[in-house]
Design a protein around this motif. Structure first.
Motif, PDB file in Angstrom:
ATOM      1  N   LEU A   1       0.797  -1.222   0.000  1.00  0.00           N
ATOM      2  CA  LEU A   1       0.000   0.000   0.000  1.00  0.00           C
ATOM      3  C   LEU A   1       0.835   1.280   0.000  1.00  0.00           C
ATOM      4  CD1 LEU A   1      -3.038  -0.872   2.303  1.00  0.00           C
ATOM      5  CD2 LEU A   1      -2.879  -0.891  -0.182  1.00  0.00           C
TER       6      LEU A   1
ATOM      7  N   SER B   1      -3.939  -2.905   5.010  1.00  0.00           N
ATOM      8  CA  SER B   1      -4.407  -1.728   5.723  1.00  0.00           C
ATOM      9  C   SER B   1      -3.206  -0.897   6.162  1.00  0.00           C
ATOM     10  CB  SER B   1      -5.249  -2.146   6.935  1.00  0.00           C
ATOM     11  OG  SER B   1      -5.857  -1.036   7.542  1.00  0.00           O
TER      12      SER B   1
ATOM     13  N   THR C   1      -6.585   3.294   0.914  1.00  0.00           N
ATOM     14  CA  THR C   1      -5.187   2.942   0.685  1.00  0.00           C
ATOM     15  C   THR C   1      -4.234   4.113   0.856  1.00  0.00           C
ATOM     16  OG1 THR C   1      -5.375   3.381  -1.698  1.00  0.00           O
ATOM     17  CG2 THR C   1      -5.885   1.143  -0.937  1.00  0.00           C
TER      18      THR C   1
ATOM     19  N   ASP D   1      -7.671   7.847  -2.701  1.00  0.00           N
ATOM     20  CA  ASP D   1      -6.760   6.714  -2.492  1.00  0.00           C
ATOM     21  C   ASP D   1      -7.529   5.567  -1.850  1.00  0.00           C
ATOM     22  OD1 ASP D   1      -4.635   8.209  -3.474  1.00  0.00           O
ATOM     23  OD2 ASP D   1      -4.161   9.017  -1.490  1.00  0.00           O
ATOM     24  N   ARG D   2      -8.198   4.810  -2.689  1.00  0.00           N
ATOM     25  CA  ARG D   2      -9.032   3.744  -2.162  1.00  0.00           C
ATOM     26  C   ARG D   2      -9.215   2.664  -3.217  1.00  0.00           C
ATOM     27  NH1 ARG D   2     -15.235   6.185  -2.159  1.00  0.00           N
ATOM     28  NH2 ARG D   2     -15.612   5.910  -4.404  1.00  0.00           N
TER      29      ARG D   2
ATOM     30  N   ASP E   1      -9.566   0.625  -8.416  1.00  0.00           N
ATOM     31  CA  ASP E   1      -9.198   1.870  -7.763  1.00  0.00           C
ATOM     32  C   ASP E   1     -10.049   3.010  -8.317  1.00  0.00           C
ATOM     33  OD1 ASP E   1      -8.141   2.518 -10.246  1.00  0.00           O
ATOM     34  OD2 ASP E   1      -6.056   2.167  -9.645  1.00  0.00           O
TER      35      ASP E   1
END
Length: 795
Positions: free
Chosen positions: A502, A564, A711, A717-718, A766
Motif C-alpha cells: 500500500l 491496511s 489505501t 486513495d481507495r 481503484d
C-alpha cells in the motif's frame, strides 16, 4: 433471467413433476379439516421439557434439502439459523458433538427440533447457543455408496469424491462406519486469465522469455488428496445408563507450486544480471489426525450425570523451496557459463525449508444436572461441571536460520456451576399471563497453566409469553486463554505470496512468515445478545426471527495484515524491505489487538407451504417418552412442498483498535484487517426449494454489498470492492422416477449441482477503474462456476 432459465432447465432434465404438483394443488381440498397435525412427545432431557422449539422439521423437510448425510443437512440448518457450535442431542441425550452423527445417512433423521438460543447451558453446554435435538428412526439398516465428480466450467480443475457408509439403528442403539476419499486437481495461474507483474527492466533478464512462464509455475489451488474414516455409535448399557462414542482419522496431502526463483548474478564480465529458474519452487503440506470421544450418560433419580472423555492426536508437516531475494550484486558465474544459453538453476541458492509439529489433547469432563428445589413455577435446576484437560504442542522448523524448537504444554483445571430459575409458568398456573419465563446464571473458573485464573460469567433469560413466540437475552463476560497451537505452531516461510504494497502502490511477491507467537496474552470477550423468534402462522410453518449481537473484545488475537495502512505504522518491523525500498517479506504471525467492537443485527423469515394432498405423519413418540411434558406440533408430511428462507445481516459497527493510543480502524468505512478488504455492511442469504416424494430442486443465493479499502490519505486513495451475488442450484431425483425401475434404480438417487451459476466474481478497482494485479477476479475466486454430478445408491 439466466438464473430462472437454469432452474427451469434443471427441472426439465430431472423430470420434476411440475404438472403433477399443479394437478394435486387443484384437485385436493385445502380445508383445515383435511390437514392432519400430530402432537407428539419427543425424547428430551428433563431440563428442556416444556420449552417450545423455534423450528421443527420432519422427515419430508429433511428430504427437501437433498442432503446425503446428517452432517450436510445440519450444516444447512446451522447456516440458515446463523448458529455457531450448537449443542447436539440425539433422541434427547447429549453427545460429544456433531462427529457422533454427521456420517449417518440423512434418511436416519425422523425429526429435528431447533430450540431457542440460550438453551444450551440447560443441557450442560457453552452458554448463548441453541440446542438441536435430532430424533432418529427407530429401525434402520443400510449401506450407502456415493460417488461424485465436480469440474470447473472454465476448465483446468476437477475433483472426484467417493464414500461408503454402513449404518445400523435399533431403538436407542446405533452404529455407523464411513470411509471417504477426495482427489482434487491443481489449478495453475496459466489456467485463468491472470496478468502478471511487469518485469523490472533495470537489469538484463535471463531464464524468462515471457511472464506467462511465471503463471505456469504458480498454483491457485493445490493438488489435494484426502482420506477420512470414522466409526461412531451409541448403546443402551442399562435402563439408566447409555454410552456414545466416535473415532475419527484423517490423512491429507496438498502439493503446490510457488513460482520461479529469481536472484542477482554477476557474469564473467562483471555485469550484474537478474536470472529466473527454469524449475518452479515446490511446496507440500501434510496433515494427519486421529481422535476419539466417549460420553456416558446416567440417570440417577431425577439427576443426569454425564462423563465425557476425549483424546486427540495430530501431526503436520510443511516443506517449501525458497531462495533469498537478491538485494546486492549476486555471486559471480564461472567463466564459460553463458546465461543466455544454459539454465542457471544449479547456481541458485535454493533451499528447502521444513517444519513439523505434533499436537495432543487429553481431557475429561464430569457434568451433573438436576432439580435443586421446588418453586411455584417449577423446579429450580442446578448444574455443575468439573474438567481436567492437557494440551501439548511440539514443533521444529528450519528455514535457513537454524533449527527452532518449541514445546508448549498446558494443564487446565476448572469447574463451573449454574442455575435455572423459573419465574413464571402458564403450565403451572403461576403468573400465567407471562407464559413461560426462566432466568439462568452461570459461573466458570479455570486455572490455566501459564495464563493464570480465568473466569466466565453468563446471565440469560428465556421468555415464551405464548407458544409461538420466544424472546431470549443474555450477557457473557469470559476470559479466554490463547489456543496452544497459536502459541506453539512452527515458523514457516511461504515464498512468492502476491500482495499490494500500500505505501508504494506496487503489486509484489513476498516471502510470507507464519507460525505461533509465544508472547500472546489471554483475551477478554463481552457478548450481549437479544433474540426474538415467532411462528405466527403454523399452518404454513411461517417463522420470523431477529437476533442482535454486540461484542467488545479486548486483547483479541489477530494477524498482521498488508491490506491496511495502519498496520504498516503499528507493526513496522513486520514489513521487511531491501536496500531499494522494495517490500520483500511480511511477518504475518498473530498479535494482540487492543480492542475490537462489533455489533450486528440478523433478521429474516422462513416458511414451508404444502402443495396438494397430505400424508399422515408417523408419530415419533414411544413408551420411552411416557411422562414427557414437551409437546411439539409436527407439520404433516406433504406430497409436494415449497420452502423459502430469507435472512439479512446488517453490520452496525465493526472497529479495531491496534493499540490503546491508536485511532480505530473502521471496517465498515474503508478499514481492513485482512486481504479481503473492508467488511460489507449488508449480507443477504436466501433459499427456495420445491420437493416432492424423492425429487426436488433447491436454489440458494447470497448477496454481499459493496465495501471499500482506504489505501492512502485522501478519498481518492481507495479500492472499491463491488457487491457480489452468487447463486447455487441443486436438483435431485430418485432414479426409478426417470428410468425403468429395476434392482439398480431402487434406492438410487442422482443429483446435479451448479455452484455460482452465473460465474460471477467480485470486481475490485481503484478510483481510475483499474484493478490491482493482486486483486484480479481469479484471485478472488480461482475456480469459478462448478458443476457437480453425484450418484448415490442405498442398499
Amino acid at each position: 433471467m439466466k438464473t430462472s432459465l437454469t432452474a427451469i432447465g434443471i427441472l426439465a432434465l430431472s423430470g420434476f413433476p411440475l404438472e403433477l404438483a399443479a394437478q394435486e394443488a387443484a384437485g385436493e381440498q385445502s380445508s383445515e379439516e383435511n390437514r392432519i397435525v400430530i402432537t407428539a412427545d419427543r425424547f428430551i432431557m428433563p431440563a428442556l421439557r416444556g420449552i417450545k422449539p423455534e423450528r421443527s422439521l420432519d422427515e419430508s423437510d429433511v428430504e427437501s434439502y437433498g442432503s446425503a448425510t446428517v452432517g450436510e443437512f445440519l450444516d444447512e440448518i446451522k447456516a440458515q439459523n446463523g448458529d455457531e457450535d450448537p449443542v447436539f442431542l440425539v433422541d434427547g441425550e447429549r453427545v460429544a458433538g456433531i462427529e457422533d452423527i454427521e456420517d449417518l445417512p440423512a434418511e436416519a433423521i425422523d425429526a429435528l427440533d431447533v430450540l431457542p438460543r440460550g438453551t444450551s447451558q440447560m443441557a450442560g453446554g457453552v452458554p448463548n447457543r441453541r440446542v438441536y435435538n435430532i430424533v432418529l428412526k427407530k429401525q434402520l439398516r443400510s449401506a450407502v455408496v456415493t460417488s461424485s465428480a465436480r469440474f470447473a466450467t472454465e476448465g483446468g480443475w476437477a475433483e472426484g469424491r467417493g464414500e461408503i457408509a454402513l449404518t445400523r439403528i435399533a431403538g436407542r442403539d446405533r452404529l455407523n462406519a464411513a470411509l471417504r476419499y477426495r482427489d482434487s486437481d491443481a489449478l495453475l495461474e496459466s489456467d485463468r486469465d491472470l496478468a502478471q507483474p511487469a518485469l523490472a527492466r533495470d537489469l538484463p533478464i535471463f531464464g524468462l522469455t515471457d511472464t506467462a512462464d511465471i503463471a505456469a509455475a504458480r498454483t491457485l489451488k493445490p493438488d489435494s488428496h484426502v482420506i477420512e474414516a470414522s466409526l461412531a455409535g451409541a448403546n443402551r448399557l442399562a435402563p439408566w445408563l447409555s454410552a456414545s462414542f466416535n473415532l475419527r482419522g484423517r490423512w491429507s496431502r496438498d502439493d503446490s507450486l510457488n513460482g520461479l526463483a529469481n536472484a542477482l548474478f554477476t557474469d564473467a564480465g562483471g555485469e550484474i544480471l537478474r536470472a529466473y529458474s527454469r524449475a518452479p519452487l515446490e511446496q507440500s503440506f501434510a496433515f494427519d489426525s486421529a481422535s476419539g470421544n466417549l460420553v456416558l450418560n446416567a440417570d440417577v433419580g431425577r439427576w443426569l450425570i454425564s462423563l465425557a472423555g476425549q483424546r486427540n492426536r495430530s501431526a503436520r508437516s510443511f516443506e517449501a523451496d525458497f531462495a533469498p531475494a537478491g538485494i546486492a550484486a549476486g555471486p559471480r558465474l564461472p567463466a564459460g557459463v553463458d546465461p543466455a544459453v544454459e539454465p542457471l538453476d544449479a547456481f541458485f541458492a535454493i533451499t528447502t525449508g521444513r517444519s513439523n509439529s505434533r499436537g495432543a489433547t487429553d481431557g475429561v469432563r464430569l457434568n451433573a444436572l438436576g432439580p435443586l428445589l421446588a418453586l411455584p413455577a417449577g423446579d429450580a435446576r442446578v448444574r455443575g461441571a468439573l474438567e481436567f484437560r492437557r494440551d501439548t504442542q511440539t514443533s521444529v522448523s528450519d528455514f535457513g536460520a537454524g533449527r527452532r524448537l518449541r514445546d508448549v504444554s498446558r494443564r487446565t483445571r476448572g469447574g463451573e456451576i449454574g442455575v435455572d430459575i423459573p419465574i413464571a409458568s402458564a403450565r403451572q398456573d403461576v403468573l400465567s399471563g407471562l407464559g413461560e419465563l426462566n432466568m439462568s446464571f452461570d459461573y466458570a473458573r479455570s486455572d490455566v497453566e501459564g495464563a493464570g485464573v480465568l473466569d466466565r460469567i453468563t446471565i440469560g433469560t428465556l421468555w415464551q409469553p405464548i407458544a409461538p413466540l420466544s424472546i431470549t437475552a443474555s450477557f457473557e463476560r469470559a476470559n479466554l486463554p490463547v489456543p496452544v497451537e497459536v502459541l506453539g505452531d512452527p515458523l514457516t516461510i511461504t515464498p512468492n505470496i502476491r500482495i499490494v504494497d500500500l505505501p508504494t502502490g506496487q503489486t509484489v511477491d513476498v516471502d510470507f512468515l507464519s507460525g505461533g507467537n509465544a508472547g500472546l496474552r489471554s483475551a477478554t470477550h463481552e457478548t450481549r445478545r437479544f433474540a426474538i423468534n415467532a411462528s405466527p402462522w403454523p399452518e404454513i410453518g411461517l417463522n420470523v426471527f431477529a437476533d442482535y449481537r454486540g461484542e467488545t473484545l479486548r486483547d483479541t488475537i489477530g494477524f498482521v495484515s498488508s491490506a491496511s495502512l495502519p498496520f504498516y505504522t503499528a507493526f513496522a518491523d513486520r514489513f521487511v524491505r531491501d536496500g531499494a525500498g522494495l517490500l520483500i517479506a511480511v511477518d504475518g504471525r498473530p498479535v494482540n489487538f487492543a480492542r475490537q467492537e462489533r455489533e450486528e443485527l440478523r433478521w429474516g423469515a422462513s416458511f414451508l407451504l404444502p402443495i396438494g394432498g397430505s400424508e399422515t405423519a408417523s408419530p415419533s413418540n414411544s413408551a420411552d417418552d411416557a411422562g414427557s411434558d414437551s409437546y411439539i406440533a409436527i407439520p404433516p408430511g406433504a406430497g409436494t412442498r415449497l420452502q423459502f428462507v430469507l435472512a439479512h445481516t446488517l453490520a452496525l459497527r465493526d472497529r479495531v483498535f491496534l493499540s490503546d493510543a491508536a485511532s480505530p480502524i473502521d471496517l465498515l468505512e474503508g478499514g481492513a484487517i485482512g486481504l479481503g478488504g473492508g467488511r460489507p455492511r449488508h449480507i443477504l442469504d436466501a433459499s427456495a426449494a420445491l420437493s416432492a416424494r424423492g425429487q426436488g430442486i433447491r436454489m440458494a443465493t447470497q448477496w454481499r454489498s459493496a465495501s471499500r479499502l482506504i489505501t492512502g490519505n485522501s478519498a481518492q486513495d481507495r479500492l472499491d470492492f463491488g457487491g457480489l451475488a452468487t447463486v447455487n442450484v441443486r436438483a435431485f431425483t430418485d432414479l426409478d422416477r426417470i428410468l425403468q425401475p429395476s434392482g439398480f434404480t431402487k434406492g438410487a438417487r442422482v443429483s446435479l449441482s451448479i455452484i455460482n451459476v452465473a460465474n460471477d466474481r467480485q470486481i475490485v478497482s481503484d478510483d481510475d477503474g483499474v484493478t490491482p494485479l493482486a486483486y484480479q477476479k481469479a484471485y478472488r475466486d480461482p475456480i469459478g462456476r462448478i458443476v457437480e454430478i453425484e450418484l448415490r445408491k442405498a442398499f
